[in-house]
Design an enzyme around this catalytic site. Structure first.
Site, PDB file in Angstrom:
ATOM      1  N   ASN A 143      39.813 -11.637 -24.891  1.00  0.00           N
ATOM      2  CA  ASN A 143      40.429 -12.191 -26.095  1.00  0.00           C
ATOM      3  C   ASN A 143      39.642 -11.904 -27.373  1.00  0.00           C
ATOM      4  O   ASN A 143      38.420 -11.822 -27.355  1.00  0.00           O
ATOM      5  CB  ASN A 143      40.521 -13.713 -25.952  1.00  0.00           C
ATOM      6  CG  ASN A 143      41.618 -14.132 -25.001  1.00  0.00           C
ATOM      7  OD1 ASN A 143      42.790 -13.865 -25.223  1.00  0.00           O
ATOM      8  ND2 ASN A 143      41.231 -14.782 -23.921  1.00  0.00           N
TER       9      ASN A 143
ATOM     10  N   ARG B  33      42.787 -22.330 -22.358  1.00  0.00           N
ATOM     11  CA  ARG B  33      43.568 -21.859 -21.210  1.00  0.00           C
ATOM     12  C   ARG B  33      43.247 -20.395 -20.883  1.00  0.00           C
ATOM     13  O   ARG B  33      42.560 -20.096 -19.920  1.00  0.00           O
ATOM     14  CB  ARG B  33      45.070 -22.065 -21.483  1.00  0.00           C
ATOM     15  CG  ARG B  33      45.936 -22.204 -20.247  1.00  0.00           C
ATOM     16  CD  ARG B  33      46.237 -20.892 -19.545  1.00  0.00           C
ATOM     17  NE  ARG B  33      46.757 -19.877 -20.420  1.00  0.00           N
ATOM     18  CZ  ARG B  33      46.860 -18.570 -20.110  1.00  0.00           C
ATOM     19  NH1 ARG B  33      46.465 -18.130 -18.932  1.00  0.00           N
ATOM     20  NH2 ARG B  33      47.332 -17.703 -20.981  1.00  0.00           N
TER      21      ARG B  33
ATOM     22  N   CYS C 283      37.896  -9.613 -19.445  1.00  0.00           N
ATOM     23  CA  CYS C 283      39.076  -8.877 -19.000  1.00  0.00           C
ATOM     24  C   CYS C 283      39.023  -8.777 -17.481  1.00  0.00           C
ATOM     25  O   CYS C 283      38.072  -8.207 -16.942  1.00  0.00           O
ATOM     26  CB  CYS C 283      39.104  -7.497 -19.631  1.00  0.00           C
ATOM     27  SG  CYS C 283      40.555  -6.544 -19.146  1.00  0.00           S
TER      28      CYS C 283
ATOM     29  N   HIS D  35      49.137 -11.205 -29.625  1.00  0.00           N
ATOM     30  CA  HIS D  35      48.065 -11.728 -28.768  1.00  0.00           C
ATOM     31  C   HIS D  35      47.219 -10.521 -28.363  1.00  0.00           C
ATOM     32  O   HIS D  35      47.495  -9.880 -27.362  1.00  0.00           O
ATOM     33  CB  HIS D  35      48.722 -12.401 -27.553  1.00  0.00           C
ATOM     34  CG  HIS D  35      47.759 -13.034 -26.610  1.00  0.00           C
ATOM     35  ND1 HIS D  35      47.697 -14.387 -26.423  1.00  0.00           N
ATOM     36  CD2 HIS D  35      46.828 -12.516 -25.778  1.00  0.00           C
ATOM     37  CE1 HIS D  35      46.776 -14.666 -25.513  1.00  0.00           C
ATOM     38  NE2 HIS D  35      46.235 -13.559 -25.103  1.00  0.00           N
TER      39      HIS D  35
END
Lengths: 298, 341
Positions: free
Chosen positions: A248, A14, A239, A206
């Site tokens: 990530n 996702r 990003c 996260h």
């Protein structure tokens, strides 16, 4: 002392794919998720029930949700920004959903065109429906260590938004360093504030690796007792706020570190790397995982 | 996370964002020192810049002498307290460092900055001194196989060579820095026991090395193995004489460095733009990027005296000369729209 076990929440299908330049066809998404299901990961964020007008990469959410193998013991949460998305998700077979808040007013305005307060009202509708359907809800707070529009974000604000979402009924709050700007110093300060309002067992981090700080930030979070960490296979997902920069943190690199610390994850690193190789080939891109890079003796 | 914004232009520029948060630009303000003290971290960390030597030595493209000199001169203006300049090794073994004399003689020497050079033996040492070196480094290893493959002798034999260098250096008041390679793992032997690292470190320290830099040569270490290794070494060497030299081959460098500084280590080696790949894993990265280290230390309120923007500019320069992308994530994130102000 570190936690003995860490739950790794895989967000590649996702958060990762959503932020990749190339859009991946439905069968490839399904295969990716199926391969991830074989690695030992317990939570795999499958897709997002957002209007395809806003997020074309996730337009096939219903097909993906219906097409994947749902292995017992594995959770496949999906994003639902509002009641409409929630209903579509449940109709497609979702058994867990996520809602996305932010610690920044400007970010909320630019991202979903309303204030933080208004966004929480929308989420309340989702919470009510979720509770009625016995569907667990995970809450995300974006911009916890900095905002691309506002700059500095106060730890108190993060704590306030986290508390609201937890009180609403989210079983877990994932604190996101959306632009990867945080360092172990700001991570510590932010977590100290949040842990006054939300029990550490309900917290996740996260971290984005845009400035290379992700693993160091995660290390500090672990030292403070956090035992849930989000990551993306092959470090998928650049990003959107810094062209060409990474996003990530790579699941492989995270698992490598946790293995080295003797922390149990249940994840098979080799299978994870193989999955990363698969999706990178499909996306025609190099992996962002250093562990993967070092392990390919090409 | 969430939806992608429609226009990047509304975002604060990264320069603005970072300056506001005091994480780049000027060295940390006085209050920052208290912040690091409260957390048990060192107030000041010495960064040893190894880009011109360890970095360039491990790059595919050989860089001309004038570029090397320009790089070092730029680094001298960033506030870095130590810059490893070159290596007085036979050019037969390390062609990238064949111009060691010209580089040594050609660079500007800024007051307050150290310019150590590698010297594998007495011959190299004399050559270095003749070329104007005022500090040298010797490279030991915690692995017999690595020692054999790298310099064709046992650890014991290499120590004997270094002792000759240390003795001459002592007579001439030249400080000697000792490196221990393979401190967290060896490309040939695999696992390396902490006691062995401690033993070799102690030999180097006893012969007069003022500082021992512990190198995770293949970057396999994690915070767990870093902690165990440092615990063993700290029984033999005072903390203030220890440095860590972490490679980022498995992405673990900053986490490992953080672990080391949490244990009180106050000297960290790094390489501008993360120059220098890993000779043991094709295509993999090597040295940790100086920019990324400084970013982390700034964020922790730890003083380094180094201007991050200036280092990024030097990194930009050498990457253009090498025709390669930077390995520094901070530089990648900051250079997306042209140059830094």
């Amino acid at each position: 002392a570190f936690p003995k076990r860490v739950k790794v929440v895989e967000v590649g299908p996702r958060d990762g794919l959503q932020n990749e330049k190339n859009v991946v066809p439905t069968p490839v998404k399904i295969n990716l998720i199926n391969m991830l299901s074989e690695t030992g990961l317990q939570v795999i964020e499958a897709t997002s029930f957002v209007s395809p007008k806003w997020v074309p990469q996730m337009a096939d959410h219903t097909e993906v949700m219906q097409g994947i193998n749902k292995l017992p013991g594995i959770s496949y949460p999906v994003l639902t920004p509002n009641l409409k998305g929630f209903q579509a998700a449940v109709a497609a077979g979702a058994k867990e959903v996520s809602i996305f808040g932010a610690a920044s007013e400007l970010f909320t305005k630019k991202n979903i065109n309303c204030s933080i307060e208004e966004s929480l009202e929308r989420f309340d509708e989702v919470m009510t429906a979720a509770r009625a359907a016995s569907i667990p809800v995970r809450g995300y707070v974006s911009c916890v260590l900095g905002c691309p529009y506002e700059g500095k974000i106060s730890a108190a604000k993060v704590a306030e938004v986290s508390k609201k979402m937890y009180s609403m009924g989210c079983y877990e709050i994932s604190l996101g360093d959306t632009i990867g700007i945080g360092t172990p110093g700001s991570m510590k300060e932010m977590l100290t504030a949040v842990m006054k309002e939300v029990p550490v067992g309900a917290l996740a981090v996260h971290c984005h690796d845009t400035y290379g700080q992700a693993l160091a930030n995660i290390l500090v979070a672990l030292q403070m007792g956090v035992s849930v960490v989000d990551a993306s296979v092959a470090g998928l997902g650049g990003c959107p706020y810094a062209q060409g920069a990474s996003g990530n943190v790579a699941t492989e690199d995270l698992v490598y570190m946790l293995n080295g610390l003797g922390i149990h994850t249940g994840v098979d690193l080799q299978k994870l790397m193989d999955t990363g190789t698969f999706i990178c080939n499909a996306l025609n891109r190099r992996t962002n995982s250093k562990v993967s890079q070092a392990s390919c003796r090409l | 996370m969430g939806t992608v914004p429609s226009a990047l232009k509304h975002c604060l520029s990264y320069q603005h964002l970072l300056k506001e948060q005091l994480w780049i630009g000027e060295p940390a303000a006085p209050h920052a020192g208290q912040e690091s003290q409260a957390s048990g971290l060192p107030e000041y960390i010495k960064i040893v810049e190894v880009g011109p030597r360890d970095g360039l030595q491990n790059e595919k493209v050989i860089v001309p002498t004038d570029i090397k000199i320009e790089l070092i001169n730029r680094l001298s203006k960033t506030g870095l307290p130590a810059i490893e300049v070159t290596s007085f090794v036979s050019s037969k073994w390390v062609p990238q460092m064949a111009d060691h004399k010209e580089v040594m003689r050609g660079i500007e020497r800024h007051p307050g900055v150290q310019y150590p050079v590698l010297t594998p033996n007495l011959q190299g040492f004399h050559s270095a001194i003749a070329a104007g070196a005022t500090e040298v480094s010797v490279f030991g290893a915690a692995s017999e196989s690595f020692s054999k493959m790298n310099i064709n002798c046992s650890i014991e034999e290499s120590i004997e060579k270094f002792e000759e260098v240390a003795k001459s250096a002592r007579n001439m008041n030249i400080p000697v820095r000792g490196y221990v390679s393979c401190a967290l793992g060896c490309p040939y032997e695999g696992n390396i026991i902490p006691a062995k690292v401690a033993e070799v470190s102690k030999r180097l320290y006893s012969m007069g090395c003022y500082e021992i830099s512990l190198g995770d040569t293949i970057g396999v270490g994690t915070p767990g193995s870093m902690k165990r290794m440092l615990e063993a070494v700290m029984k033999e060497i005072p903390l203030s004489a220890l440095a860590v030299h972490c490679h980022d081959t498995y992405g673990q460098a900053l986490a490992n460095i953080l672990t080391a500084i949490q244990m009180g280590v106050a000297v960290v080696d790094s390489s501008v733009a993360g120059l220098g790949g890993c000779p043991y894993a094709k295509g993999a990265t090597g040295n940790v990027a100086t920019e990324d280290v400084i970013y982390m230390l700034n964020g922790l309120g730890i003083n380094t005296g180094v201007n991050l923007c200036a280092v990024m500019e030097a990194g930009n320069f050498i990457c253009a000369a090498l025709n390669k992308k930077t390995s520094s994530k901070v530089a990648q994130a900051s250079f997306n729209n042209g140059t830094i102000n």
